[in-house]
Structures are given as structure tokens and as C-alpha cells.
Design a protein around this motif. Structure first.
Motif, short mmCIF file in Angstrom:
data_model
loop_
_atom_site.label_atom_id
_atom_site.label_comp_id
_atom_site.label_asym_id
_atom_site.label_seq_id
_atom_site.Cartn_x
_atom_site.Cartn_y
_atom_site.Cartn_z
N GLY A 1 0.81 -1.21 0.00
CA GLY A 1 0.00 0.00 0.00
C GLY A 1 0.84 1.26 0.00
N ILE A 2 1.90 1.27 0.81
CA ILE A 2 2.78 2.44 0.86
C ILE A 2 3.48 2.64 -0.49
N LEU A 3 3.94 1.55 -1.09
CA LEU A 3 4.57 1.65 -2.41
C LEU A 3 3.59 2.21 -3.44
N ALA A 4 2.36 1.70 -3.42
CA ALA A 4 1.38 2.16 -4.41
C ALA A 4 1.09 3.64 -4.24
N LEU A 5 0.86 4.09 -2.99
CA LEU A 5 0.55 5.50 -2.76
C LEU A 5 1.73 6.39 -3.10
N GLY A 6 2.93 5.97 -2.69
CA GLY A 6 4.11 6.80 -2.97
C GLY A 6 4.41 6.92 -4.44
N TYR A 7 4.34 5.82 -5.16
CA TYR A 7 4.69 5.86 -6.58
C TYR A 7 3.60 6.49 -7.43
N VAL A 8 2.34 6.39 -7.02
CA VAL A 8 1.31 7.07 -7.81
C VAL A 8 1.46 8.58 -7.67
N ALA A 9 1.82 9.05 -6.47
CA ALA A 9 2.06 10.48 -6.30
C ALA A 9 3.27 10.93 -7.12
N LEU A 10 4.34 10.12 -7.07
CA LEU A 10 5.54 10.47 -7.84
C LEU A 10 5.28 10.39 -9.34
N GLY A 11 4.52 9.38 -9.77
CA GLY A 11 4.21 9.26 -11.19
C GLY A 11 3.39 10.42 -11.70
N LEU A 12 2.41 10.88 -10.90
CA LEU A 12 1.60 12.03 -11.31
C LEU A 12 2.44 13.30 -11.31
N LEU A 13 3.34 13.42 -10.34
CA LEU A 13 4.19 14.61 -10.28
C LEU A 13 5.12 14.69 -11.48
N LEU A 14 5.74 13.55 -11.81
CA LEU A 14 6.69 13.52 -12.92
C LEU A 14 6.01 13.24 -14.26
N ARG A 15 4.71 12.90 -14.22
CA ARG A 15 3.98 12.54 -15.44
C ARG A 15 4.69 11.41 -16.19
N ASP A 16 5.10 10.41 -15.40
CA ASP A 16 5.84 9.27 -15.95
C ASP A 16 4.88 8.10 -16.07
N GLU A 17 4.60 7.66 -17.30
CA GLU A 17 3.65 6.58 -17.52
C GLU A 17 4.17 5.24 -17.02
N ALA A 18 5.47 5.04 -17.04
CA ALA A 18 6.03 3.78 -16.53
C ALA A 18 5.78 3.66 -15.03
N LEU A 19 5.98 4.74 -14.30
CA LEU A 19 5.72 4.72 -12.86
C LEU A 19 4.25 4.48 -12.56
N LEU A 20 3.37 5.09 -13.32
CA LEU A 20 1.94 4.90 -13.11
C LEU A 20 1.54 3.46 -13.40
N ALA A 21 2.11 2.86 -14.46
CA ALA A 21 1.80 1.46 -14.76
C ALA A 21 2.35 0.54 -13.66
N TYR A 22 3.54 0.85 -13.15
CA TYR A 22 4.10 0.08 -12.03
C TYR A 22 3.20 0.18 -10.81
N THR A 23 2.68 1.38 -10.54
CA THR A 23 1.76 1.56 -9.42
C THR A 23 0.51 0.71 -9.62
N GLY A 24 0.01 0.66 -10.87
CA GLY A 24 -1.15 -0.17 -11.15
C GLY A 24 -0.87 -1.64 -10.89
N TYR A 25 0.32 -2.08 -11.26
CA TYR A 25 0.69 -3.47 -11.01
C TYR A 25 0.75 -3.77 -9.51
N VAL A 26 1.40 -2.89 -8.75
CA VAL A 26 1.49 -3.09 -7.30
C VAL A 26 0.10 -3.10 -6.68
N ALA A 27 -0.78 -2.23 -7.16
CA ALA A 27 -2.15 -2.19 -6.64
C ALA A 27 -2.88 -3.50 -6.90
N THR A 28 -2.67 -4.10 -8.08
CA THR A 28 -3.35 -5.37 -8.37
C THR A 28 -2.81 -6.50 -7.50
N VAL A 29 -1.50 -6.50 -7.23
CA VAL A 29 -0.95 -7.51 -6.31
C VAL A 29 -1.56 -7.33 -4.92
N PHE A 30 -1.71 -6.08 -4.50
CA PHE A 30 -2.33 -5.78 -3.21
C PHE A 30 -3.75 -6.34 -3.14
#
Length: 720
Positions: A264-293
Motif C-alpha cells: 500500500g505504501i509503495l502504491a501510494l508513494g509511486y502514484v504520487a511520484l508518477g503524477l508529479l513527474l507525469r511518468d507513464e512507466a511509474l503509473l503502470a508500475y503503481t497499477g501493477y502493485v495495486a493489483t498484487v495488493f
């Protein structure tokens, strides 16, 4: 009823159930297979890739045989007797492995009375340990034998797992006045457990399926369990004292909470970072972590604590959908991490297409079609993991300076190792209680953490590249300011002296004081050089004015033939006119342009073609009208040509292609040409092939079209 008919396919898996399985849920999500996937396009990795894929497919083919061998080796005593689990006073918790017998009902027709008869006939097979049976529609019957010696407490707790098993029907003998075991089915009470029993209706509110037992003293007790699940079956059972069970639950919930908390911490942290940097790879990684969760939240039974009345089909949907969505998120993540759109567009399209197909298959997770879609997705992911392992290792070997690739490789290896152990346990090759915790659950957390470190290194590299780009941009801006200052100096300091020099040379020539031909040639060279220097000053001034948007166009009516004559008639070397092949198809085409400026643009293209092509090669200039009424001017040469990267930079200020080395130039001609054409509402395009030449094309809209040819706006000013 024969013994073989009752036991059926007890020693192995039903035909048609491969490594992927066909149940609604499975202990390892399909997305997890893909968590370490990325690829490297290189012909040198083909041999290793083929070998690894062959190894994986052989392993898949051997899984049913290994499962059968594992189940066969787990058989109990040859005499068919099962030693009861003896619960001593010192026993805090004990597994029922080796203290049970099993019967498989492949036709799903046996009732509890039939099972009692089969047990009386000695048809239940003793088992040495619990083994997974994979995904099967067979019904499995178990008999657990327990013995409480005199003086040992009577209260115990029976815990069974896994949490995702749909139906666990436990038959417990009722107390009898004589103390003897019941003789028929009516002497047993039924307790229903399993995923399809709402949490609020379970005997004990725990993550796994548990209930309290009161055992008689001094004699064996047999409990019968019926297991039926669309998902994969990996049963294990333990008996605990109440105090030991409470301590066990505390440690278990602590581990599950730690696992889900990290995700959960990884998902929240990386989604914020992905939105800040507008990095699609980070957002997709966050989606993957969320699905594992989400997957483990539901598959491990933790979600039942939070949603006690959620029906079983909703659990199936949550687990199956999170597995499919995670697979899709992993595919998209690697597309962006490897920039497949630029480096391997075909492979990138395949990844995106597969991700879309998996998304479309999500609704099947609550239908019988899941028996077809889940194996297809699982096998696809397994193949991709094999490719990923070979190609990630190859890429890390070829680019040792990129540390992020090593973390990607480590993540893939950790994920694949946990997956392999989990699948071997699920298929019965290894005992169900081979590991203390779910091996892939632990591997998933480690793989996600390692992959996160790799992505953090990637972010650092991208930030460094962006910082370097900003520094280069700042340097270019500073250089442009210095150039403008230099232009201002040229305009004030050089124009007047140059004009005086040219005027003096002209007066000497007109006076007749010099009659020697060689001296007259020197005067002409002085005047020619002076005019070139004046043109250079004008070029800098015009480029600066274009860049600042301060130079106003003065569009006037002119014919195409007249424009071309004025543009090409003032070339600096008269002998170069013989190399020009000019063809004007529509000389009377009416235009409304700023003829002097547009002439500069066309002249720049012609001069560049003459300058950067062999002295004997012709330069073809054509002008006319296309089918849509646009004016088209093409300048084609047979020079050295340019690369695709250089073509993309045409029009950039001060840019000069590699083919221009050794020739004079400031990198402003094409920049001015593009600005002038754009100010007229037109376009400048380039087609070039290295070693064959280039074709520059100017296209201007027709008179009366949008903006009019050479009529960029109401004020008639150009904007840079």
C-alpha cells in the motif's frame, strides 16, 4: 462399486488441466508471471531465447507427470491403516499430515453415506502428507483421525486452508451415550466452511477456515471433509490448542498486515511520484502493485475480515480480475520502461494488443469461460517470463553501466523462483506445507521492492537527463542572446564602413583612373567581398528579426514565374546558373506573397543545393501547382544527403549537418527559410537519403485559402 471406480484419478490430475489451470482463481495471479518482463531486440539473443523457451515448455509438459509422481510418493501405509494424530498435553499445534486418508470422486456423485461405506470397505487411501492437486472439478474426500489421551484438555481448534477454497464441508461425529463411534451418516453433524460461506456466518472469525472441537477422551475420532472448488485445491490442516492458536493468529495477521502495508505504501508513494513527474512507466508500475495488493487481500482471506457479508462470487471476481488487470499493467509498464514504441514498435504493439485482450477477458472471471481464458493468459505470461529472463540478462550483459537493468533482472529471478516453488506445491510435486509462508507471496513482495529500486534508479537517470537538457537549453539561450548582441554591434559598426568601402571602389572604377585589367579585377573582388559582408550582416539581422517576431511581411500580388526569376537570378556565382535546371509549370499562377522574403527562402535552398553537391552534378528546381491549388517549389540535389536524425533537426538555428563540414556557412539559411515559409502559412519538408541527395519542398496555400498565400494574419506580421 469397485475400488478403482471410487478412487478414480486419485494419483494425478485430470486430463486437460495443464500448468495454467482452468479454475476461477489460483494461488498465483497471472499478472505475477509477468512482473519481471521486458525485452531486448537483438539477433544475438535468439539462440539463448530458444533454449530457454524450450526448457520452459518441457517443464510445463513434465508438470502433470511430476504431479502424479509426487502424489504417488505421498501414499501412506501399505496396509491402509492411518495412525491417529495423538494430542499430548505438551502439544501446542500439530499438522494432520500423515494422519489422514483421501478418496477422489471424479464423477461428483458420492454422498456422505457412500463415503462411509467406502471407508468401511477400506477404499480410502492413507496419505503421508498434504499435496496440491491443481485445478480440478473432482471432489476430494478426506478422513482425519485424532486421539486425545486421558488427562489431555478436550478443547482444540481445527484450522484448514487455503482461504480461497470454495467449499469445505466438515462432518463431525455427534456424541453418543455409549461413547461408541456413530454407525451411519445420521450420527454426524455438518459444518459448512469455505470461501462461499460469508465470514459473518463462520464458526470462528479468522482468516483461514477454523472451528472449535471438543474431543472425547481415550478413543480415536474420525472427521470427514468434503472439498469442492472451482479454484486450485491445495489443502492443509492443523490442530491447535486455543492459547497457541491465538498466538499463531497474532503472528499471521502481523505478517499479512506488513505485506499489505508495504504494498500500500509503495502504491501510494509511486502514484504520487508518477503524477508529479507525469511518468507513464511509474503509473503502470503503481497499477501493477495495486493489483498484487488486491489479489492477496482477497485470496488470503484478509478481505473477509473487512467485508464479512461479501458473497463468494464477488471474491472470485476480485481475485480473477486483479490477476488479469495486473498482467495488463505489467505489459504496459514494460512498454514504457523500454520505450518499445521507439526501439521495437512491432513488439510494443504486440504488448499493447495482448494487454487489451486480457482486459476484455476480465468479465469471464465469474463465468465458466474462465476455464479457457485463465489458462490462455497464464501460458502467455509463462512464455513472456521465459523471454524476459533471457533478454533481460542479455541486455544487462551488453549495457553494464545501466544498474537499473540488474535490478530488473533480479526482480525477474526472484519472481520466477517464488512462482516455480508455488506451482510445484500447487501441482503436488512438493508438499503443501513445504514452506512456512506462501512462497510466491514472499517473492512478490521482494520482487516489487527490487523492481521499485530499479525504477528509482531509472527516475534518477531521467532526472539527470532532464537537468542536462535544461542546462543545454540555458546555454543555447545564453548563446542566442550573445548572438543578438553581436548582431546589434554588426548593424551599428559594420554597415557604414562597408557602404563606404563599396562606394569608394565604385568611384575608382567609374573615374577611369584604373585601366589595367588585373587592377579592375581586384576592384571587382573588393566590391563583391563587400557585398557578401553586407549580405551576411543582413542575414544576421533578418534571422534575429524573424526570431523576435518583429519583421512585418508586405504581401503583394505576383506571378509564380516572376517570383522564380527574381529568386534565382541573383546567385552569387554566374557560372553556377548552368547547373540549375529550372522548370516552372504554371508561370502565371497568381500569388500574394512578400516576394523579396520568399525569394530569399527559395534562393537559400538553391544556393545550399549548389554548395553541398558535387560541382558537376545538376540541381533541379521545379515550381508549379498541385491538385489542391497549392504552390509547390521543389529543389533537388545529388549531394551527400543526411541521416534521419539530421533531417529532424532541419530548421533549428545554427544547425549544420555532418555533410556540410568543410564548407562555409553559419547555420542560419534553412532556419530563415523555414521561418519565412511558416510566416506565409506554408510548410517546408525534407526528404534525404545518405549518399543519394536531398529534396526540399516548399508548399504555400492558394490565394483565398486559409490565411491566403503569404497572408499570415490581419496585421501582416510574422510570428517566430
Amino acid at each position: 462399486m469397485t475400488k478403482d471406480a471410487i478412487i478414480g484419478r486419485q494419483g494425478g490430475q485430470p486430463a486437460g488441466h495443464g500448468a495454467g489451470g482452468g479454475g476461477r482463481r489460483k494461488p498465483v495471479p497471472a499478472a505475477a508471471l509477468y512482473s519481471g518482463v521486458h525485452c531486448y531486440s537483438g539477433r544475438h539473443s535468439g539462440r539463448a531465447l530458444r533454449r530457454l523457451c524450450t526448457l520452459v515448455f518441457l517443464l510445463c509438459a513434465l508438470l502433470p507427470w511430476l504431479a502424479g509422481a509426487g502424489n504417488a510418493s505421498a501414499g501412506g501405509a501399505a496396509d491402509g491403516q492411518v495412525e491417529p494424530l495423538r494430542l499430548e498435553a505438551a502439544t501446542a499445534g500439530a499438522s494432520l499430515a500423515g494422519h489422514f486418508a483421501r478418496l477422489v470422486d471424479p464423477e461428483r456423485k458420492l454422498g456422505f453415506a457412500d463415503v462411509l461405506q467406502a471407508d468401511a470397505a477400506g477404499l480410502l487411501e492413507p496419505r503421508a502428507d498434504f499435496r496440491g492437486v491443481g485445478q480440478t472439478r473432482d471432489i476430494h474426500w478426506y478422513r482425519f483421525d485424532l486421539l486425545r489421551p486421558p488427562g489431555v484438555p478436550a478443547d482444540w481448534i481445527l484450522e484448514m486452508g487455503e482461504a480461497y477454497i470454495d467449499h469445505l464441508d466438515l462432518f463431525i461425529p455427534k456424541p453418543t451415550p455409549s461413547g461408541r463411534p456413530p454407525e451411519g451418516a445420521e450420527g454426524y453433524r455438518l459444518v459448512r466452511l469455505g470461501d462461499f460461506v460469508p465470514f459473518s456466518q463462520r464458526p470462528l472469525k479468522t482468516r483461514l477456515h477454523a472451528l472449535a472441537l471438543t474431543l472425547p477422551e481415550g478413543r480415536p475420532v474420525s472427521l470427514y471433509l468434503r472439498v469442492d472448488s472451482i479454484s486450485a485445491i491445495r489443502l492443509s490442516a492443523r490442530v491447535w490448542t486455543p492459547a497457541a492458536y491465538i498466538a499463531h493468529q497474532g503472528a499471521d495477521l502481523l505478517f499479512q498486515g506488513l505485506f499489505l502495508g508495504v504494498l500500500g505504501i509503495l502504491a501510494l508513494g509511486y502514484v504520487a511520484l508518477g503524477l508529479l513527474l507525469r511518468d507513464e512507466a511509474l503509473l503502470a508500475y503503481t497499477g501493477y502493485v495495486a493489483t498484487v495488493f488486491v489479489y492477496y487481500l482477497f485470496a488470503n482471506g484478509t478481505a473477509a475480515l473487512l467485508l464479512p457479508d461479501l458473497p463468494g462470487w464477488a471474491f472470485n471476481l476480485a481475485v480473477g480480475a486483479s490477476g488479469f488487470l495486473g498482467f495488463s499493467a505489467a505489459l504496459v509498464m514494460w512498454v514504457h520502461i523500454l520505450d518499445l514504441k521507439a526501439h521495437a514498435p512491432l513488439l510494443g504493439r504486440c504488448y499493447r494488443g495482448l494487454a487489451l485482450l486480457v482486459l476484455l477477458a476480465v468479465p469471464t472471471t465469474v463465468t465458466p469461460l474462465y476455464a479457457l481464458t485463465n489458462p490462455a493468459v497464464t501460458l502467455s505470461a509463462l512464455a513472456v517470463v521465459a523471454i524476459a529472463l533471457a533478454l533481460t540478462a542479455r541486455l544487462a550483459w551488453l549495457t553494464p553501466g545501466d544498474l537499473s537493468l540488474r535490478f530488473y533482472l533480479a526482480s525477474t529471478l526472484v519472481s520466477l523462483s517464488g512462482l516455480t516453488v508455488a506451482q510445484l506445491m500447487l501441482r503436488g510435486v512438493l508438499p503443501a506445507d513445504f514452506a512456512v509462508a506462501d512462497p510466491y507471496q514472499v517473492a512478490s513482495m521482494l520482487a516489487v521492492l527490487v523492481l521499485g529500486v530499479g525504477l528509482a534508479l531509472r527516475i534518477g537517470r531521467l532526472q539527470a537527463e532532464r537537468l542536462r537538457a535544461r542546462e543545454e537549453s540555458a546555454f543555447a539561450t545564453k548563446r542566442a542572446e550573445e548572438q543578438r548582441t553581436f548582431v546589434a554591434m554588426l548593424s551599428h559598426e559594420f554597415r557604414t564602413p562597408l557602404a563606404n568601402i563599396d562606394s569608394a571602389a565604385q568611384m575608382i572604377e567609374l573615374s577611369g583612373a584604373v585601366a589595367v585589367p588585373s587592377a579592375l579585377n581586384r576592384l571587382e573582388r573588393i566590391r563583391l567581398t563587400t557585398r557578401k559582408m553586407a549580405e551576411l550582416v543582413d542575414l544576421f539581422l533578418s534571422a534575429d528579426a524573424l526570431d523576435q517576431g518583429a519583421l512585418a511581411l508586405k504581401p503583394e500580388p505576383v506571378r509564380l514565374g516572376q517570383l522564380m526569376e527574381e529568386a534565382l537570378g541573383g546567385l552569387e556565382e554566374p557560372e553556377e546558373e548552368s547547373r540549375l535546371a529550372v522548370a516552372v509549370d504554371a508561370p502565371d499562377l497568381p500569388l500574394r506573397v512578400d516576394a523579396p522574403f520568399l525569394g530569399v527562402a527559395i534562393g537559400n535552398l538553391a544556393q545550399n543545393a549548389l554548395r553541398y553537391s558535387p560541382p558537376e552534378s545538376p540541381v533541379r528546381v521545379t515550381a508549379g501547382e498541385d491538385g489542391e491549388g497549392w504552390m509547390v517549389v521543389r529543389v533537388a540535389d545529388r549531394g551527400r544527403g543526411m541521416s534521419a536524425e539530421e533531417v529532424g533537426q532541419i530548421g533549428s538555428i545554427y544547425f549544420r549537418a555532418a555533410s556540410s563540414r568543410g564548407t562555409k556557412g553559419a547555420g542560419l539559411g534553412l532556419y530563415m527559410t523555414q521561418k519565412i515559409v511558416a510566416a506565409h502559412g506554408g510548410t517546408l519538408t525534407v526528404e534525404s537519403v545518405r549518399g543519394e541527395g536531398s529534396v526540399f519542398t516548399i508548399r504555400l496555400p492558394p490565394v483565398g485559402g486559409k490565411g491566403g498565400a503569404g497572408s499570415p494574419g490581419p496585421a501582416g506580421t510574422m510570428s517566430g
